[in-house]
Design a protein around this motif. Structure first.
Motif: not given
Length: 326
Positions: A158, A185-186, A194-196
């Motif tokens: 994370k 993100g992860t 993967t950025l959110f």
């Protein structure tokens, strides 16, 4: 394109050795804290195009880190970035105070290089250790070029913002969370990201002060607490007090009376909350008593911000505005 990542060793479980394969609790008793080159020796992180530059800071148990260490670490990072700026910097650190060090660096880091803190819940030589995976994930984030300058935590795949990250478990591998907002993100199995969520801009970046920083105490509320701790800290000469009050930000009557006396004596008093989510907003009840509201920061993070604000010579109103901006 080759991306250089500096790994700066600052001790912690990730640098320690257990006495046996399942020494997940008493490993500190071995007294072993390895330098960073020994931590990564023999590790193949499977990240092509990334070059590691290994540096040692201090081999510390994280419970022993001090504000003076923070100042020296920040200066070390600043020097590394101004001589030949890397793509990113990874700081290996003990998990007990990782969130504190990360927030201090987040408040004082002025160069546009991401600083990634990581560590381990289990020593590298024990079964099921998360040390190598956490190191790989942190390097991947540091080398990615996706995050702006500031500090971040990377644990259990994370990516966490320094202003919200918190250790919420003692021994679990997924011990870190960002309770109010979630992770940014992860890190995926192949090392991609993967950025959110985008990191929030920092409302203020402090000029690094000289040691010693002003002393700021934290008082935790519990049923039946009197004002003795507040009074003792006031008498000891603290510059400020943070009240870790009952949610949504209230102390006991005894603490409250002592806090008002402390504020009247010139101590900066900030009302925060034990709750991991939600804000302590501006309240007339506190304003009339000369007590500031802690905004969205945890008590520990409010303490760090207040230390730096006082060192910079900020006025009470400026400190209140800054607390409410996080």
């Amino acid at each position: 394109m080759n991306r250089r990542v500096v790994i700066l060793g600052a001790g912690g479980t990730i640098a320690m050795a257990g006495a046996h394969a399942y020494d997940w609790v008493d490993y500190g008793d071995t007294g072993i804290i390895n330098p960073v080159d020994e931590i990564v020796a023999g590790m193949d992180f499977g990240l092509p195009g990334v070059t590691l530059d290994l540096r040692s800071f201090r081999m510390l148990p994280s419970t022993g880190i001090t504000p003076e260490d923070w100042l020296d670490l920040a200066q070390t990072i600043d020097t590394l970035c101004h001589t030949d700026a890397p793509a990113g910097i990874v700081v290996t650190h003990g998990t007990a105070t990782m969130e504190d060090t990360a927030f201090f660096l987040h408040l004082t880091q002025r160069v546009d290089v991401p600083v990634i803190l990581t560590g381990a819940q289990r020593p590298p030589n024990t079964e099921g250790s998360d040390a190598a995976a956490n190191m790989r994930h942190a390097i991947a984030v540091a080398a990615s070029g996706t995050l702006p300058g500031g500090a971040y935590l990377v644990m259990d795949a994370k990516i966490l913002p320094a202003d919200r990250a918190s250790k919420t478990a003692n021994h679990a591998l997924d011990a870190f969370e960002a309770p109010d907002g979630g992770p940014l993100g992860t890190v995926n199995a192949d090392g991609s990201l993967t950025l959110f969520n985008a990191p929030l801009p920092r409302p203020h970046v402090f000029a690094r002060p000289r040691a010693p920083l002003p002393r700021v105490g934290v008082v935790i509320s519990y049923p039946g607490a009197g004002g003795e701790v507040v009074e003792a800290l006031t008498a000891s000469g603290v510059a400020a007090l943070i009240s870790a009050g009952f949610p949504p930000g209230r102390p006991t009557p005894g603490e409250r009376a002592a806090m008002q006396r402390a504020a009247g004596a010139g101590v900066l008093v900030v009302q925060s909350s034990r709750a991991p989510r939600g804000r302590v907003p501006l309240q007339r009840w506190n304003e009339e008593a000369g007590i500031l509201s802690g905004g969205g920061l945890s008590p520990a993070k409010a303490r760090i911000l207040v230390m730096l604000a006082l060192a910079e010579g900020m006025a009470r109103d400026e400190i209140q505005d800054l607390l409410l901006s996080w």
